[in-house]
Design an enzyme around this catalytic site. Structure first.
Site, PDB file in Angstrom:
ATOM      1  N   LYS A 142      40.163  29.016  46.532  1.00 46.99           N
ATOM      2  CA  LYS A 142      39.441  29.709  47.614  1.00 46.99           C
ATOM      3  C   LYS A 142      39.847  29.201  48.992  1.00 46.99           C
ATOM      4  O   LYS A 142      39.777  29.931  49.969  1.00 46.99           O
ATOM      5  CB  LYS A 142      37.937  29.531  47.444  1.00 46.99           C
ATOM      6  CG  LYS A 142      37.418  29.858  46.079  1.00 46.99           C
ATOM      7  CD  LYS A 142      37.511  31.320  45.766  1.00 46.99           C
ATOM      8  CE  LYS A 142      36.973  31.604  44.379  1.00 46.99           C
ATOM      9  NZ  LYS A 142      36.785  33.010  44.107  1.00 46.99           N
TER      10      LYS A 142
HETATM   11  C1  LIG Z   1      38.348  28.099  39.710  1.00 43.53           C
HETATM   12  C2  LIG Z   1      38.258  29.582  39.650  1.00 43.53           C
HETATM   13  N1  LIG Z   1      39.080  30.232  38.820  1.00 43.53           N
HETATM   14  C3  LIG Z   1      39.045  31.570  38.712  1.00 43.53           C
HETATM   15  C4  LIG Z   1      38.142  32.328  39.433  1.00 43.53           C
HETATM   16  C5  LIG Z   1      38.166  33.813  39.306  1.00 43.53           C
HETATM   17  O1  LIG Z   1      38.813  34.386  40.411  1.00 43.53           O
HETATM   18  P1  LIG Z   1      38.486  35.866  40.860  1.00 43.53           P
HETATM   19  O2  LIG Z   1      37.023  35.908  41.135  1.00 43.53           O
HETATM   20  O3  LIG Z   1      39.298  36.110  42.080  1.00 43.53           O
HETATM   21  O4  LIG Z   1      38.850  36.743  39.726  1.00 43.53           O
HETATM   22  C6  LIG Z   1      37.255  31.696  40.307  1.00 43.53           C
HETATM   23  C7  LIG Z   1      36.261  32.420  41.127  1.00 43.53           C
HETATM   24  O5  LIG Z   1      36.507  33.320  41.796  1.00 43.53           O
HETATM   25  C8  LIG Z   1      37.347  30.291  40.439  1.00 43.53           C
HETATM   26  O6  LIG Z   1      36.563  29.652  41.305  1.00 43.53           O
HETATM   27  N1  LIG Z   2      34.287  32.545  41.290  1.00 45.32           N
HETATM   28  C1  LIG Z   2      33.789  32.827  42.594  1.00 45.32           C
HETATM   29  C2  LIG Z   2      32.901  34.018  42.609  1.00 45.32           C
HETATM   30  C3  LIG Z   2      33.008  34.734  43.911  1.00 45.32           C
HETATM   31  O1  LIG Z   2      34.287  35.244  44.026  1.00 45.32           O
HETATM   32  P1  LIG Z   2      34.919  35.802  45.356  1.00 45.32           P
HETATM   33  O2  LIG Z   2      36.369  35.621  45.155  1.00 45.32           O
HETATM   34  O3  LIG Z   2      34.507  37.212  45.440  1.00 45.32           O
HETATM   35  O4  LIG Z   2      34.409  35.030  46.521  1.00 45.32           O
HETATM   36  C4  LIG Z   2      33.165  31.571  43.163  1.00 45.32           C
HETATM   37  O5  LIG Z   2      33.647  30.513  42.844  1.00 45.32           O
HETATM   38  O6  LIG Z   2      32.226  31.617  43.897  1.00 45.32           O
END
Ligand SMILES: Cc1ncc(COP(=O)(O)O)c(C=O)c1O
Ligand SMILES: N[C@@H](CCOP(=O)(O)O)C(=O)O
Length: 465
Positions: free
Chosen positions: A109
């Site tokens: 993120k």
């Molecule tokens: C460590 C981790 N892996 C995978 C994901 C999944 O990613 P996305 O929500 O973009 O599919 C998340 C949350 O978004 C995450 O925090």
């Molecule tokens: N896995 C995410 C959930 C939110 O996902 P986002 O990519 O839409 O912000 C988290 O860790 O909060």
């Protein structure tokens, strides 16, 4: 570059306005009116650029070129813990971990949110405006957003997390930040409930206007745009555009894999997109049998993927439906009302020609973490392990095609699972060594829109005073 809503009921907007708006007023998600794309020669010319320069170049294609992108990208990634920003680690003959967790909060993120915080600052200062950011997190978005927005003069930020459903490290990374513009709320519910509350606040027009709401979740287009460059960096490093690659992404809200899809849409030869899930396997069921039906969210060892309603699927659906906004709107409304999304067979077939789905339970996740450690000497977090297992199960038949796995979190964020699988407890970096001793601050509220809105308003008023 202009942006349209997937539900087609708001006028097209420019990048800055989409950045500040987050969710479109008709409940849809913004997407580029037309996808930018690069020729093979143009992709080749980007090989070897330092990561911040590559990111600036690609973001410029999305209508952000008026921002000082070179400076913003250089500053955003300057503090990352690896000189390559997003190193590729080879795990076996064809599988590579694309490490996206070298930023301040140890998850992918940071890649986007370190940029977004700076973009918000720039745009808000130019307009003389202030915003209240509301976000939902299953564990990682929250801390990355807080880190990116803490102490910024024109931003208040309130993050909702599902009470008791994140790892302790994830919770403490959010709740120990004492900056006055930051508030955390533990909601009695799961991540989907938190995400629904955020969307409900955006759909409450008077509240949205009064608070000048903005978003940091991947409903915000700028998040997706900022996640595209690392797929480009990895693909270019492995020989694209002159060699096909595949990508495997541990998936929850579908934002990260959508960014890989966008990189393909821009001309990179990504021949397969592998979607890894834990036991919350709605996407795997969809790809296997066109069964997009909601079930209750179940806690797992990869809590950040404990999601049933993957927001960004709407962006893919819009494309699969030939950019038919009315059909997208109807499918989304039926999904919410009936718990099952009707996807026409042709659209489903189009999706399955590119995407493959794979689900792994907790036992399989522990086994994969153990295997990676034994066979590759690699310590993976549970989310990354879902991605590597998916890559091994569903790699393209041609062994010459490498598979890039998005390594989405540092193993130290999930020490209990990693220790169970390997006997090793990965330490936090020295700058976080006292995380367990730091004081926490957060509220606890029921899954109730009025209560959450009151808390958001109180936080914003406190800071305005
Ligand atoms: C460590 C981790 N892996 C995978 C994901 C999944 O990613 P996305 O929500 O973009 O599919 C998340 C949350 O978004 C995450 O925090
Ligand atoms: N896995 C995410 C959930 C939110 O996902 P986002 O990519 O839409 O912000 C988290 O860790 O909060």
């Amino acid at each position: 570059m202009r942006y349209v809503s997937t539900r087609g009921q708001v006028p097209a907007r420019d990048f800055d306005s989409v950045l500040l708006a987050g969710l479109a007023e008709d409940g849809g998600l913004f997407v580029p009116e037309a996808w930018p794309s690069l020729s093979t020669a143009e992709w080749r010319a980007l090989r070897g650029l330092p990561y911040p320069a590559l990111a600036a170049r690609l973001l410029g294609l999305f209508g952000a070129g008026h921002l000082p992108l070179d400076r913003i990208c250089a500053e955003a990634y300057a503090g990352f813990g690896h000189p390559a920003t997003v190193p590729l680690v080879q795990l076996d003959t064809r599988v590579f971990a694309l490490e996206l967790f070298h930023g301040p909060t140890l998850a992918f993120k940071d890649m986007a949110l370190q940029l977004l915080g700076r973009m918000f600052d720039h745009v808000l200062a130019a307009r003389g405006e202030r915003v209240t950011i509301v976000g939902a997190t299953s564990g990682d978005t929250g801390s990355a957003a807080i880190e990116a927005c803490r102490d910024r003069a024109a931003i208040d930020i309130v993050i909702l997390h599902p009470r008791g459903r994140t790892s302790e490290v994830q919770r403490r990374q959010m709740t120990t930040v004492m900056a006055p513009n930051v508030a955390n709320i533990a909601v009695e519910g799961d991540f989907d409930a938190c995400q629904d509350l955020v969307k409900a606040m955006f759909n409450d027009a008077p509240f949205r206007q009064e608070m000048r709401l903005s978003a940091v979740n991947s409903i915000n287009w700028a998040r997706i745009a900022a996640q595209i460059p690392y797929y480009a960096a990895a693909a270019l490093a492995l020989g694209a555009p002159d060699r096909e690659v595949a990508v495997s992404v541990p998936t929850g809200n579908f934002g990260n894999v959508l960014a890989a899809w966008a990189a393909r849409r821009m001309g990179l030869p990504i021949s397969r997109l592998i979607v890894g899930s834990n036991r919350n396997d709605i996407l795997t069921r969809f790809l296997a049998a066109n069964d997009m039906s909601m079930r209750a969210v179940e806690p797992s060892l990869s809590p950040s993927m404990d999601i049933q309603v993957s927001s960004n699927f709407e962006r893919l659906l819009f494309e699969m439906l030939g950019r038919d906004a009315a059909a997208t709107r109807e499918a989304m409304q039926r999904f919410r009302a009936e718990g099952r999304m009707p996807v026409p067979d042709a659209a489903w077939r189009e999706a399955t020609s590119l995407f493959r789905g794979f689900a792994l339970d907790d036992e399989g996740t522990l086994a994969e973490i153990g295997r990676l450690h034994r066979e590759a000497g690699y310590l993976a977090d549970p989310h990354t392990a879902v991605g590597t297992a998916a890559a091994r199960a569903l790699a393209p038949e041609d062994p010459a095609i490498p598979v890039i796995v998005a390594a989405t979190a540092h193993p130290a964020k999930f020490p209990d699972a990693v220790e169970r699988a390997t006997g090793l407890r990965p330490p936090l970096p020295a700058r976080m060594a006292d995380l367990y001793e730091r004081q926490e601050r957060y509220g606890v509220l029921p899954n109730d829109l009025a209560a959450i809105e009151a808390a958001v308003r109180a936080h914003a008023l406190r800071n305005a005073a």
